[in-house]
Design a protein around this motif. Structure first.
Motif, PDB file in Angstrom:
ATOM      1  N   ASN A 166     -26.683 -33.735 -11.363  1.00  0.00           N
ATOM      2  CA  ASN A 166     -26.459 -32.443 -10.708  1.00  0.00           C
ATOM      3  C   ASN A 166     -25.547 -31.587 -11.579  1.00  0.00           C
ATOM      4  O   ASN A 166     -24.481 -32.056 -11.983  1.00  0.00           O
ATOM      5  CB  ASN A 166     -25.712 -32.625  -9.373  1.00  0.00           C
ATOM      6  N   HIS A 180     -26.772 -33.778   3.712  1.00  0.00           N
ATOM      7  CA  HIS A 180     -27.874 -34.747   3.683  1.00  0.00           C
ATOM      8  C   HIS A 180     -27.330 -36.160   3.792  1.00  0.00           C
ATOM      9  O   HIS A 180     -26.127 -36.399   3.637  1.00  0.00           O
ATOM     10  CB  HIS A 180     -28.679 -34.604   2.385  1.00  0.00           C
ATOM     11  N   ASP A 182     -28.341 -39.824   1.867  1.00  0.00           N
ATOM     12  CA  ASP A 182     -29.192 -40.371   0.812  1.00  0.00           C
ATOM     13  C   ASP A 182     -30.278 -41.212   1.484  1.00  0.00           C
ATOM     14  O   ASP A 182     -30.075 -41.784   2.549  1.00  0.00           O
ATOM     15  CB  ASP A 182     -28.357 -41.182  -0.183  1.00  0.00           C
ATOM     16  N   HIS A 238     -23.273 -36.113   3.988  1.00  0.00           N
ATOM     17  CA  HIS A 238     -22.338 -35.514   3.034  1.00  0.00           C
ATOM     18  C   HIS A 238     -22.909 -34.223   2.459  1.00  0.00           C
ATOM     19  O   HIS A 238     -24.092 -33.912   2.636  1.00  0.00           O
ATOM     20  CB  HIS A 238     -21.959 -36.509   1.931  1.00  0.00           C
ATOM     21  N   VAL A 240     -21.813 -30.917  -0.774  1.00  0.00           N
ATOM     22  CA  VAL A 240     -20.877 -30.442  -1.798  1.00  0.00           C
ATOM     23  C   VAL A 240     -20.620 -28.972  -1.517  1.00  0.00           C
ATOM     24  O   VAL A 240     -21.565 -28.182  -1.350  1.00  0.00           O
ATOM     25  CB  VAL A 240     -21.431 -30.643  -3.226  1.00  0.00           C
ATOM     26  N   ARG A 253     -18.707 -28.056 -12.540  1.00  0.00           N
ATOM     27  CA  ARG A 253     -18.763 -29.370 -11.881  1.00  0.00           C
ATOM     28  C   ARG A 253     -20.115 -30.030 -12.168  1.00  0.00           C
ATOM     29  O   ARG A 253     -21.158 -29.378 -12.111  1.00  0.00           O
ATOM     30  CB  ARG A 253     -18.585 -29.211 -10.374  1.00  0.00           C
ATOM     31  N   SER A 255     -22.220 -34.028 -11.380  1.00  0.00           N
ATOM     32  CA  SER A 255     -22.172 -35.379 -10.828  1.00  0.00           C
ATOM     33  C   SER A 255     -23.470 -36.053 -11.208  1.00  0.00           C
ATOM     34  O   SER A 255     -24.440 -35.379 -11.592  1.00  0.00           O
ATOM     35  CB  SER A 255     -22.000 -35.361  -9.297  1.00  0.00           C
ATOM     36  N   PHE A 259     -29.578 -44.115  -7.517  1.00  0.00           N
ATOM     37  CA  PHE A 259     -30.077 -44.328  -6.155  1.00  0.00           C
ATOM     38  C   PHE A 259     -30.965 -45.563  -6.123  1.00  0.00           C
ATOM     39  O   PHE A 259     -31.902 -45.662  -6.931  1.00  0.00           O
ATOM     40  CB  PHE A 259     -30.928 -43.137  -5.699  1.00  0.00           C
TER      41      PHE A 259
HETATM   42  O1  LIG Z   1     -22.058 -34.181  -6.345  1.00  0.00           O
HETATM   43  C1  LIG Z   1     -21.678 -34.982  -5.506  1.00  0.00           C
HETATM   44  O2  LIG Z   1     -20.482 -35.318  -5.397  1.00  0.00           O
HETATM   45  C2  LIG Z   1     -22.674 -35.596  -4.540  1.00  0.00           C
HETATM   46  C3  LIG Z   1     -24.103 -35.531  -4.994  1.00  0.00           C
HETATM   47  C4  LIG Z   1     -25.047 -36.084  -3.979  1.00  0.00           C
HETATM   48  O3  LIG Z   1     -24.722 -36.235  -2.834  1.00  0.00           O
HETATM   49  C5  LIG Z   1     -26.429 -36.459  -4.348  1.00  0.00           C
HETATM   50  O4  LIG Z   1     -26.848 -36.219  -5.496  1.00  0.00           O
HETATM   51  O5  LIG Z   1     -27.138 -37.040  -3.484  1.00  0.00           O
END
Ligand SMILES: O=C(O)CCC(=O)C(=O)O
Ligand SMILES: [Fe+2]
Length: 307
Positions: A166, A180, A182, A238, A240, A253, A255, A259
């Protein structure tokens, strides 16, 4: 004890759980850590020594940028890899309703698409995620002989193992990433910046990264499977929050997450099961459509990626 781990232990005293994988088992720093982590739907886990994140961090900062002229940079120029070449849910996605632009890739493509060092990191994160999943399953009310069937062969190479990146575009006036859960079993999340929030009993809490750790989330498949057992696991909702501009002073930012999902091959795995200790496994839903619904609903303006 290294300092990062000491910091992590201090941070975890604030209420969220922290564990270490040790000889295949999960050792939580709090006595009732596992029980609380299953209720929270996530926990922090110490990063294994020797798991080098430099390739992933570099890809996360570069995949969306154009390839530089005149020389090659194997960590840039990935917008052109799309689901047309790679198949459903694979490749580059630029979202409209969210700040994130993303790169999704399952393990079958890692060696052909990712730079070599990143393919190795993806494998190491996958192996770590599966070790965590086994360590969690061992503590649930679920007979070991049912593990493979119950979890859609996710612990084997037939599982769907996706590394997703991301990048949060601060110039886009939108939420960071919509609410969402996961979809699958466990997620191992790497982030270095605040912005993640989790829903616990209707309130949102900021979950800031702790150096030296990953965040492990439990997903829908785990929640559905364990709902009627003595050890229910929550899938954590959760999101963001919107990231603001920093006048170039601070990098954007990013991430990325590994998965673990069930096999998408219907002949291997008919879908997601629930388990009742009295009656056994029961098929609840097919998995491909379930996954598509979660993804579609996450990235639309007016829905959420819950089920
Ligand atoms: O960026 C984040 O901290 C969470 C990303 C996230 O929830 C996801 O990619 O499913
Ligand atoms: Fe997520």
């Amino acid at each position: 004890m290294n300092t990062a781990w000491e910091q992590a232990r201090t941070a975890s005293r604030q209420g969220w759980q922290l564990a270490e994988l040790h000889h295949g088992g999960l050792a939580f720093t709090a006595e009732d850590g596992l029980r609380r982590a299953l209720e929270d739907g996530f926990f922090y886990v110490r990063r294994p020594a020797g798991l080098d994140l430099s390739a992933g961090d570099r890809f996360a900062r570069g995949f969306y940028l154009p390839a530089p002229r005149g020389h090659t940079d194997p960590y840039r120029g990935y917008r052109g890899w799309t689901s047309e070449q790679l198949g459903p849910r694979q490749g580059y996605f630029c979202r409209d309703a969210d700040q994130t632009e993303q790169f999704f890739l399952t393990s079958t493509w890692w060696n052909r698409v990712y730079p070599v060092a990143l393919a190795r990191q993806a494998e190491a994160m996958r192996d770590f995620a599966l070790d965590i999943q086994r360590a969690v399953l061992a503590r649930l009310d679920l007979p070991r002989e049912l593990w493979h069937e119950a979890t859609g062969h996710s612990l084997t190479p037939r599982g769907t193992h996706t590394l997703t990146f991301n990048h949060f575009r601060p110039e886009v006036a939108a939420r960071g990433l919509n609410i969402h859960k996961d979809s699958g079993w466990v997620t191992v999340l790497r982030s270095t910046e605040a912005g993640l929030e989790v829903d616990r009993d209707g309130d949102w809490y900021a979950i800031d990264p702790i150096p030296g750790t990953f965040i492990v989330n439990f997903g829908c498949a785990m929640e559905i499977l364990t709902r009627s057992t003595a050890t229910p696991v929550a899938a954590v909702a959760h999101r963001v929050v919107r990231q603001t501009r920093h006048d170039g002073a601070k990098p954007d930012r990013f991430s990325y997450a590994l998965f673990v999902d069930s096999s998408l091959d219907n002949s291997v795995c008919p879908g997601l099961f629930s388990y009742d200790p009295r009656t056994g496994l029961q098929l609840e839903t097919g998995f491909g459509d379930f996954l598509d619904d979660i993804l579609d609903n996450t990235y639309r303006h007016d829905t959420t990626g819950l089920y």
